[in-house]
Scaffold this active site. Sequence first.
Site, PDB file in Angstrom:
ATOM      1  N   ASP A   1      18.403  91.207  17.104  1.00 60.99           N
ATOM      2  CA  ASP A   1      17.341  91.367  16.378  1.00 60.99           C
ATOM      3  C   ASP A   1      16.656  90.087  16.275  1.00 60.99           C
ATOM      4  OD1 ASP A   1      15.758  92.415  14.040  1.00 60.99           O
ATOM      5  OD2 ASP A   1      16.656  90.536  13.009  1.00 60.99           O
TER       6      ASP A   1
ATOM      7  N   GLU B   1      15.746  92.177  21.299  1.00 60.39           N
ATOM      8  CA  GLU B   1      14.319  92.356  20.496  1.00 60.39           C
ATOM      9  C   GLU B   1      13.480  91.244  21.025  1.00 60.39           C
ATOM     10  OE1 GLU B   1      12.313  93.781  16.367  1.00 60.39           O
ATOM     11  OE2 GLU B   1      13.855  92.238  16.253  1.00 60.39           O
TER      12      GLU B   1
END
Length: 654
Positions: free
Chosen positions: A336, A371
């Site tokens: 993330d 990401e």
Amino acid sequence: MTQLAIGEATPHGATYDGHGVNFTLFSAHAERVELCVFDSRGNERRYDLPGRRGDVWHGYLAGARPGLRYGYRVHGPWQPAQGHRFNPAKLLLDPYARQVEGELKDHPLLHGGHDEPDYRDNAAVAPKSVVISDHYDWEDDAAPRTPWGKTVIYEAHVKGLTYLHPELPQEIRGTYKALGHPVMVAYFKQLGITALELLPVAQFASEPRLQRMGLTNYWGYNPMAMFALHPAWASSPETALDEFRDAVKALHRAGIEVILDIVLNHSAELDLDGPTFSLRGIDNRSYYWIRDDGDYHNWTGCGNTLNLSHPGVVEYACECLRYWMETCHVDGFRFDLASVMGRTPTFRQDAPLFAAIKACPVLSTVKLIAEPWDIGEGGYQVGNFPPPFAEWNDHFRDAARRFWLPRNLTTGEFACRFAASSDVFKRNGRAPGASVNLLTAHDGFTLRDCVCFNQKHNEANGEENRDGTNSNYSDNHGKEGLGGPLDLMERRRDSIHALLATLLLSQGTPMLLAGDEHGHSQHGNNNAYCQDNALTWLDWQQANRGLTTFTAALIRLRQQIPALTGNSWWEEGDGNVRWLNKNAQPLSADEWQNGPKLMQILLSDRFLIAINATLEVTDIVLPEGEWRAVPPFAGEDNPVITAVWQGLCVFQRG
């Protein structure tokens, strides 16, 4: 139990050896560290950690056993302007805790962002670390090690995936156990996915703001204990680890990989108004990026940012990843806000954490997916991650939507994204699999909502619809919301089919959001992070089984096309791809940039994808040879000229 022996500086965390427990704690700026252990009635006993090697404090408690509850009190300077917030009145969670007792409550005794230290003791309300034994019988478990070219990822939430599944035993719905149940394994195999990517399973907390509104953090991107499984999805906290490992073992037996979404960019301590329960009190200056005024750099939008260039924090991150691999046999990670991993504070491909991962013989061999952005300056880094990282490709997501929905994308741009965005990812020796193609993900509209809503509808989140992106590239086809007349529903269906076919027949690694294959809707909420309810739980009884069958057929078709499974860049004349116009002639320069959105893509010289993104039915001429439409597409057996409706059709050379 006796006083602490000096113990060892490794392994990190609390380690049971059959006779006692070795405790370690990293803190570069601490002056003294106390280990606090609690009996069953909550009585506390404190021991100074007697050893220190470098910045690691350590001690050994003979006679201690799994089940022991413990925490730390860390002594040092209170100098907020310099980033130091030591306060021994606050009991702190072990960053390496394998199990946690208690939740992180919105309680004034846990708040530690004051200008002056709060000397009120918080042990009565603070979560406690728990010693565990990691022993488990893996039997003959073996990692599937699916090649990137064959990989199809399925992103899912542990609870939301199975909580409403009528064929599962009631008591295991929404749990780790359900993931490995034969009903779910059979579904994954029938669908054809090769990797289950789970939203965060490490223990997380609900933000104080959500608690005050009566909401909870559902997605899990607010990490509290990076080495501990979130206990809410297990029969009990004590059995969570074994239940999760049972599921991994069952999935591996079926050839399905398990990828964990992991949050190594911030912690649930949030900003200075957030709770102090671990890193802030252990060594604030080392664990976080600190501004000159002592506050946090907020490159995550969550209040703080982990300093993953600090050697002690790099080691913490790597040990966390190795723990999940070695103890739970996971097959990879999705990171993330991964640009934080490369901050020094500017982003660098040779940042310390990247270098450590590349040098690790364990971590460098599994699937690593970034990401590739954060919200700080210079945080957008799509295409810039070093090998062996793959990356979420937002260029593909936006281009696919713009091509089929608002219809404001050129054929040339679409083809570039279809070909794994070689302009972005063909560098540093990376292969097409480095482009993780997606239409949707947990954040944003579901696929059904992309064709039903022009505007987000996030009122239920309690932020007056201010949260969530406004750049959705969606098209409600003439009516906002679900439902509508038959012709509208058919147009929406055609758009969904075209988008799914684009995703699953493009070069790169496709990622499918769980529920998109059976028409799940969040009723226009494109940021359902705090919606632990029927809005986010997949309704299996209302699933569009025709769409599921369509999706499964596309995945089977994908696995038959060497140009897609080979994971090598397409080159002129290599037989992998030819780009043709509607008359089966090579596209001209003008057609690439200005022509109608009509094209044919010939893959591996025997699979033809005919594309019509206009609003008109169009005759196309197929290349020479005998062609037949293949499942899941209808058509003549051997047409030479055919009419293609809005959408696409795939033919195979006879």
